[in-house]
Design an enzyme around this catalytic site. Structure first.
Site, short mmCIF file in Angstrom:
data_model
loop_
_atom_site.label_atom_id
_atom_site.label_comp_id
_atom_site.label_asym_id
_atom_site.label_seq_id
_atom_site.Cartn_x
_atom_site.Cartn_y
_atom_site.Cartn_z
N GLU A 175 0.82 -1.21 0.00
CA GLU A 175 0.00 0.00 0.00
C GLU A 175 0.86 1.26 0.00
OE1 GLU A 175 -3.72 0.03 0.42
OE2 GLU A 175 -3.55 -2.02 -0.27
N HIS A 250 -4.69 1.67 7.33
CA HIS A 250 -3.30 1.99 7.01
C HIS A 250 -2.63 2.53 8.27
CE1 HIS A 250 -4.52 2.79 2.57
NE2 HIS A 250 -3.89 1.64 2.64
N CYS A 370 -3.04 11.32 3.70
CA CYS A 370 -3.34 10.37 2.62
C CYS A 370 -3.15 11.03 1.26
CB CYS A 370 -4.78 9.90 2.69
SG CYS A 370 -5.21 9.01 4.16
O1 SUG Z 1 -7.73 2.94 -0.04
N1 SUG Z 1 -10.57 5.06 0.06
C1 SUG Z 1 -9.11 4.89 0.16
C2 SUG Z 1 -8.55 5.81 1.21
C3 SUG Z 1 -7.06 5.80 1.21
C4 SUG Z 1 -6.49 6.56 2.37
N2 SUG Z 1 -5.07 6.56 2.30
C5 SUG Z 1 -4.23 6.51 3.35
N3 SUG Z 1 -4.62 6.18 4.54
N4 SUG Z 1 -3.00 6.75 3.11
C6 SUG Z 1 -8.76 3.44 0.48
O2 SUG Z 1 -9.48 2.82 1.26
C7 SUG Z 1 -12.75 4.70 -0.93
C8 SUG Z 1 -13.37 4.80 -2.30
C9 SUG Z 1 -14.88 4.66 -2.27
O3 SUG Z 1 -15.41 3.97 -1.41
O4 SUG Z 1 -15.53 5.24 -3.17
C10 SUG Z 1 -11.24 4.53 -0.95
O5 SUG Z 1 -10.71 3.94 -1.88
#
Ligand code: SUG
Length: 447
Positions: A175, A250, A370
């Site tokens: 990730e 994460h 993020c």
């Molecule tokens: O991978 N949300 C992302 C959020 C990422 C956050 N990044 C960090 N913590 N670095 C994920 O879960 C949701 C998309 C949706 O539901 O439409 C999403 O992909």
């Protein structure tokens, strides 16, 4: 020694930003599924954050959005005919898949790649490994384009080394920088790279969790090897399953580092004592500040709701002490805000708070941290960065106008069936490639 800085590259939020509830274990994504989204507002919030960092005197870069909907993926899944027909058929028989191919998730640049600065690597180059993001289908289709974008920005083999994303079927989930911290005395000195994983792929079986652990130990180890890191400067630490079960998908949801500071929730790691021990021994003489927030002061639940730790910890030129760049939600949460006000009075390097509004991204589980990918660069490396991707007053204003012109005010799940949205996206990205001086860059421009 030349001056070395930590740059942030933020993901420019794409025009298909929507809430599809795609990420199991990410509570915001699940709880806000099918909510009306505001793509224009989302992109402007993201741009305003970048501009704020730039105004504060930090070097700020940008990563451009990916092509969405991703028609090539839908074609790979057996949908055929014109691009409109592909959308129509997918909407009828596989609306979930269509939503995945529409996600603007590449905005969360912390998941774009793992980056090791040249002072940590054995060949003295900055190393990039795009994250395969294989735990979630909608994210697993990002890495090819992510790699192309990084290669265009960091386009010099003498200074930059680009690896492919890791292979691995159900194994080797990676990730990117969301599970990677670096501790150092000065950015330009060799640092300790702290990789945080949630599961073993090939070792002892994992304890069953409510939600998936996305990062594998074996993936982190492969990246440390490929980047040529010294083994005595690498620490592998396990996320606590309690955090994953509470919605901390994460590690950057429960900890953030800068230089010699690791700011974290006390329950962030499975074996804290061993982590501190290993970091201290890898780090050497100088003190490392482990600032732990006790569960009693800020519960895990509140930490995850407010995204207190999904902040950027930065050093602003001319300001003594470090600054936390936090989401507004952590100011609005009483116990979190009370804790923060006390924190800056304590004897730690964190002395200032800045709050930014990234609510549209937050509703999908993406806070300030993020949205950014950290890249440490010395003067020579900085001089090689593609200047089109550096935030300036002019680029900020051009991109704001571009967003106003091309983005919808609102988007709901039914809109994904609207073929006009596909064409609007393409017109917008076509113009973006001109702004960024990229030529034919996206797949739709190359057919
Ligand atoms: O991978 N949300 C992302 C959020 C990422 C956050 N990044 C960090 N913590 N670095 C994920 O879960 C949701 C998309 C949706 O539901 O439409 C999403 O992909």
């Amino acid at each position: 020694m030349s001056h070395t800085v930590e740059m942030n590259f933020d993901g420019l939020i794409g025009n298909t930003h929507n809430y599809a509830g795609l990420s199991q274990g990410n509570l915001a994504s699940t709880n806000n599924a099918k909510l009306l989204s505001h793509p224009r507002r989302a992109a402007k919030e993201g741009l305003a954050k970048m501009y704020r960092m730039h105004q504060l005197g930090l070097k700020q870069g940008i990563l451009i959005p990916q092509e969405r909907p991703h028609i090539p993926t839908l074609r790979q899944m057996g949908f055929s005919g014109t691009d409109q027909a592909v959308i129509e058929k997918a909407h009828k028989s596989a609306p979930g898949l269509l939503a995945m191919c529409y996600s603007a998730s590449s905005m969360w640049a912390a998941n774009a790649a793992t980056v090791s600065p040249s002072s940590d690597t054995n060949d003295g180059r900055v190393h990039f490994t795009p994250a395969n993001l294989k735990s979630m289908f909608h994210r697993s289709i990002e890495h090819n384009m992510t790699s192309n974008i990084l290669k265009v920005i960091f386009n010099n083999d003498d200074h930059f080394c680009h690896h492919d994303a890791l292979p691995g079927g159900i194994h080797l989930g990676d990730e990117g920088a969301a599970n990677h911290n670096r501790l150092c005395t000065e950015y330009g000195e060799q640092g300790v790279e702290l990789f945080v994983y949630g599961r073993h792929d090939f070792g002892p079986s994992n304890t069953a969790s409510r939600f998936p652990a996305r990062q594998s130990l074996e993936a982190s180890m492969a990246i440390a090897r490929k980047h040529g890191l010294s083994s005595n400067k690498v620490v592998m630490a396990c996320q606590s399953s309690q955090v994953i079960d509470a919605g901390g998908f994460h590690n950057d949801v429960v900890s953030v580092s800068n230089k010699n500071v690791l700011f974290m929730h006390e329950l962030a790691f499975a074996d804290k004592a061993s982590l501190f021990e290993q970091v201290k021994s890898a780090y050497g003489e100088q003190p490392v500040h482990f600032i732990q927030v006790p569960e009693q002061r800020v519960s895990l639940d509140n930490a995850i709701k407010s995204y207190l730790f999904n902040s950027q910890l930065v050093e602003i030129p001319g300001r003594e002490g470090m600054t936390l760049i936090l989401p507004m939600e952590s100011q609005e949460n009483k116990s979190v805000y009370r804790y923060l006000l006390e924190l800056i009075e304590q004897d730690t390097p964190i002395k200032h708070l800045e709050f930014v509004d990234v609510r549209q991204s937050m509703r999908n589980g993406g806070g300030p941290a993020c949205l950014r990918l950290r890249v440490v660069l010395n003067e020579q490396e900085l001089a090689q960065v593609n200047p089109s991707f550096m935030v300036t007053d002019e680029l900020f204003s051009t991109l704001n106008t571009w967003v106003d012109k091309h983005y919808r005010d609102e988007l709901c799940s039914d809109d994904l069936a609207d073929p006009d949205l596909l064409f609007e996206s393409r017109i917008a990205l076509d113009e973006l490639t001109k702004i960024m001086k990229l030529g034919s860059f996206y797949e739709f421009q190359q057919v």
